[in-house]
Write an enzyme that holds these catalytic residues in place. Structure first.
Site, PDB file in Angstrom:
ATOM      1  N   LYS A  71       0.827  -1.211   0.000  1.00 61.59           N
ATOM      2  CA  LYS A  71       0.000   0.000   0.000  1.00 61.59           C
ATOM      3  C   LYS A  71       0.866   1.268   0.000  1.00 61.59           C
ATOM      4  O   LYS A  71       0.623   2.209  -0.763  1.00 61.59           O
ATOM      5  CB  LYS A  71      -0.912  -0.023   1.229  1.00 61.59           C
ATOM      6  CG  LYS A  71      -1.508   1.294   1.622  1.00 61.59           C
ATOM      7  CD  LYS A  71      -2.559   1.742   0.645  1.00 61.59           C
ATOM      8  CE  LYS A  71      -2.852   3.210   0.823  1.00 61.59           C
ATOM      9  NZ  LYS A  71      -4.168   3.586   0.430  1.00 61.59           N
TER      10      LYS A  71
ATOM     11  N   CYS B 111      -3.232  11.002   1.938  1.00 59.15           N
ATOM     12  CA  CYS B 111      -2.578   9.728   1.609  1.00 59.15           C
ATOM     13  C   CYS B 111      -1.223   9.943   0.956  1.00 59.15           C
ATOM     14  O   CYS B 111      -0.189   9.619   1.514  1.00 59.15           O
ATOM     15  CB  CYS B 111      -3.477   8.946   0.664  1.00 59.15           C
ATOM     16  SG  CYS B 111      -5.169   8.885   1.242  1.00 59.15           S
TER      17      CYS B 111
HETATM   18  N1  SAJ Z   1      -1.989  15.108  -8.404  1.00 56.62           N
HETATM   19  C1  SAJ Z   1      -1.160  15.857  -9.221  1.00 56.62           C
HETATM   20  N2  SAJ Z   1      -0.860  15.384 -10.465  1.00 56.62           N
HETATM   21  C2  SAJ Z   1      -1.366  14.196 -10.930  1.00 56.62           C
HETATM   22  C3  SAJ Z   1      -2.187  13.439 -10.097  1.00 56.62           C
HETATM   23  C4  SAJ Z   1      -2.492  13.907  -8.838  1.00 56.62           C
HETATM   24  O1  SAJ Z   1      -0.693  16.943  -8.845  1.00 56.62           O
HETATM   25  O2  SAJ Z   1      -1.062  13.862 -12.070  1.00 56.62           O
HETATM   26  C5  SAJ Z   1      -2.314  15.571  -7.055  1.00 56.62           C
HETATM   27  C6  SAJ Z   1      -3.801  15.807  -6.860  1.00 56.62           C
HETATM   28  O3  SAJ Z   1      -4.178  17.082  -7.296  1.00 56.62           O
HETATM   29  C7  SAJ Z   1      -3.909  15.651  -5.363  1.00 56.62           C
HETATM   30  C8  SAJ Z   1      -2.873  14.586  -5.031  1.00 56.62           C
HETATM   31  O4  SAJ Z   1      -2.011  14.540  -6.144  1.00 56.62           O
HETATM   32  O5  SAJ Z   1      -3.550  16.855  -4.695  1.00 56.62           O
HETATM   33  C9  SAJ Z   1      -3.409  13.219  -4.756  1.00 56.62           C
HETATM   34  O6  SAJ Z   1      -4.533  12.924  -5.558  1.00 56.62           O
HETATM   35  P1  SAJ Z   1      -4.799  11.485  -6.209  1.00 56.62           P
HETATM   36  O7  SAJ Z   1      -6.054  11.574  -6.978  1.00 56.62           O
HETATM   37  O8  SAJ Z   1      -3.604  11.041  -6.935  1.00 56.62           O
HETATM   38  O9  SAJ Z   1      -4.912  10.498  -4.987  1.00 56.62           O
HETATM   39  P2  SAJ Z   1      -5.754  10.435  -3.612  1.00 56.62           P
HETATM   40  O10 SAJ Z   1      -4.883  10.961  -2.505  1.00 56.62           O
HETATM   41  O11 SAJ Z   1      -7.097  11.041  -3.740  1.00 56.62           O
HETATM   42  O12 SAJ Z   1      -5.927   8.864  -3.456  1.00 56.62           O
HETATM   43  C10 SAJ Z   1      -4.758   8.044  -3.423  1.00 56.62           C
HETATM   44  C11 SAJ Z   1      -4.965   6.886  -4.409  1.00 56.62           C
HETATM   45  N3  SAJ Z   1      -3.693   6.204  -4.622  1.00 56.62           N
HETATM   46  C12 SAJ Z   1      -3.214   6.001  -5.864  1.00 56.62           C
HETATM   47  O13 SAJ Z   1      -3.744   6.417  -6.863  1.00 56.62           O
HETATM   48  C13 SAJ Z   1      -1.927   5.238  -5.935  1.00 56.62           C
HETATM   49  C14 SAJ Z   1      -6.011   5.947  -3.855  1.00 56.62           C
HETATM   50  O14 SAJ Z   1      -6.119   4.797  -4.670  1.00 56.62           O
HETATM   51  C15 SAJ Z   1      -5.674   5.530  -2.425  1.00 56.62           C
HETATM   52  O15 SAJ Z   1      -6.676   4.699  -1.867  1.00 56.62           O
HETATM   53  C16 SAJ Z   1      -5.594   6.772  -1.592  1.00 56.62           C
HETATM   54  O16 SAJ Z   1      -4.541   7.592  -2.110  1.00 56.62           O
HETATM   55  C17 SAJ Z   1      -5.290   6.382  -0.148  1.00 56.62           C
HETATM   56  O17 SAJ Z   1      -6.223   6.375   0.658  1.00 56.62           O
HETATM   57  O18 SAJ Z   1      -4.156   6.020   0.146  1.00 56.62           O
END
Ligand code: SAJ
Length: 431
Positions: free
Chosen positions: A201, A255
């Site tokens: 994870k 996360c």
């Molecule tokens: N972000 C970027 N650029 C990107 C993608 C995301 O700047 O290309 C930023 C987003 O704006 C945000 C942050 O990253 O601020 C995180 O967003 P996210 O959509 O990537 O992820 P979370 O935090 O909403 O959810 C993640 C997910 N993990 C993965 O995709 C590996 C989710 O599957 C997990 O369950 C969750 O973390 C968790 O609970 O750990």
């Protein structure tokens, strides 16, 4: 089965209602009386698509009962936050408290599952606490770790469709937990040991963090060498084995910005890349604030309208939001700010958050998109909500708008990761 879910937040609540709507009797436990009261009325305290109607039906049918204390059950699921301390070390206080809270109710044959994202070794580290019940873990009771992996905004779908990792303290523990999740999981169930499950994870979220850091670094380099990073990423991603993520004002949520530190804490000497990625992403809000400063420097006492405070699009969650960090930086720099987010109404840095865009942009000298909510993608320069803007300056940190459209309407458009000449003249023709 009778299942007690301890912790009714973004993961615990959807998990609890899923079990309750799939034939189980579920007790939902939370330490916050207002959460318990709200849920007991069938109302919801979080924004997550699809959860509200399921909650209402399971409260009405009596298969889900929220309460302040646990009671005897067959299965105990611990789903509480695992934040970082200020020095980035993991804070396992909620996990410890949750484990302690179930000790008086444990009986032979019970299964305890830790769902919270946790540093390696946390699940087996719960054994001494659980054994205060007089029962032996692995003999009298079963213990497993099943990390939640769902994406906020798609939780109900991903709870069902995603593959689920289940790490057992013993083989039997893993098997019992696998049988339970089969109630609603349609994805694969992947069994392993508890510590490997914890690491898998953490590695998932670290993979994403490191790759976003790379995108952010590319975006800075693009500004220096005078290209549009979005265009370069689009082209690079045509390679069959390349998938560069998107730059932005930083990484938020509870996360991805937190979990990599758990690995760094466990193995500091081996985690140089992971630590560097965190530092790059954490510096991004300050970098965006500097960009704003350069753009509005010619305006006396500028007012900046901030569009989007949530940590990612179309959610209400502002925890660890890079947008909020940018707001704090801009506020320290002395700018007057007017904040807009139609998803969240909380105050941010002591300032009100307007739900109406027209209110936020009224009298503003510039507007900056920090969170790419769908409504900003759809926003057009002649939208009547924008009529109150004083200087037509748009700063886009999420590659959200079509720059040519806005430039044609008389806006000066500045985009993160886009260096001269594109920044000052025409944008590239994307099609
Ligand atoms: N972000 C970027 N650029 C990107 C993608 C995301 O700047 O290309 C930023 C987003 O704006 C945000 C942050 O990253 O601020 C995180 O967003 P996210 O959509 O990537 O992820 P979370 O935090 O909403 O959810 C993640 C997910 N993990 C993965 O995709 C590996 C989710 O599957 C997990 O369950 C969750 O973390 C968790 O609970 O750990």
């Amino acid at each position: 089965m009778k299942i007690a879910v301890v912790g009714l937040g973004y993961i615990g609540l959807p998990t609890a209602v899923m079990f309750a709507s799939h034939g189980h009797e579920v007790i939902g436990v939370d330490v916050l009386p207002e959460v318990v009261e709200t849920l007991a009325r069938g109302d919801i305290h979080i924004e997550e698509p699809g959860v509200a109607p399921v909650l209402k039906s399971v409260v009405e049918s009596g298969s889900f009962r929220p309460q302040l204390l646990p009671e005897k059950a067959d299965v105990f699921i611990l789903s509480v936050p695992t934040p970082s301390n200020d020095d980035h070390s993991p804070n396992l206080g909620f996990v410890t408290k949750a484990a302690e809270s179930i000790v008086p109710y444990l009986e032979p044959g019970n299964l305890v599952i830790l769902e919270s994202t946790s540093p390696p070794g946390t699940t087996i580290g719960l054994i001494p606490t659980l054994e205060r019940s007089g029962l032996k873990v692995g003999v009298d009771i079963y213990l497993a770790h099943s990390p939640e992996r769902v994406l906020p905004g798609r939780i109900l779908i991903e709870l069902v469709e995603n593959d689920r990792v289940i790490g057992g303290y013993t083989l039997e523990s893993a098997q019992k937990a696998a049988d339970l999740y089969r109630s609603f999981v349609q994805g694969g169930i992947l069994q392993t040991d508890a510590t490997t499950a914890e690491m898998a994870k953490l590695m998932e979220n670290t993979f994403r963090d490191v790759n976003i850091a790379l995108a952010n670094e590319f975006s800075r380099i693009a500004e220096r060498v005078g290209i549009d990073v979005n265009e370069a990423i689009r082209l690079a991603n045509h390679h069959p084995r390349v998938n560069i993520l998107n730059p932005g004002p930083g990484v938020g949520g509870h996360c991805i910005a937190v979990d990599p530190w758990f690995i760094v804490d466990s193995a500091p000497e081996e985690s140089t890349l992971i630590r560097t990625a965190r530092v790059v992403n954490d510096a991004q809000p300050g970098y965006v604030a500097d960009l704003v400063t350069r753009i509005v420097s010619g305006i006396e006492n500028p007012t900046v309208a901030v569009l989007g405070l949530a940590y990612k699009p179309d959610v209400d969650d502002i925890r660890e939001s890079p947008s909020v960090e940018v707001v704090k930086h801009l506020s320290r720099l002395g700018y007057r700010l007017r904040l807009h987010d139609s998803h969240t109404r909380s105050e941010v840095a002591g300032m009100p958050v307007y739900g109406e865009l027209s209110e936020a942009v009224s009298g503003a000298d510039a507007m900056i998109i920090l969170t790419d909510h769908r409504e900003y993608h759809r926003l057009e320069p002649d939208d009547e909500n924008l009529s109150g803007i004083v200087h037509r300056i748009l700063i886009d940190t999420r590659n959200c708008v079509n720059p040519n459209l806005w430039r044609d309407a008389g806006y000066a458009v500045h985009r993160l990761g886009v260096g001269a000449p594109f920044m000052v003249t025409e944008g590239p023709d994307f099609d």
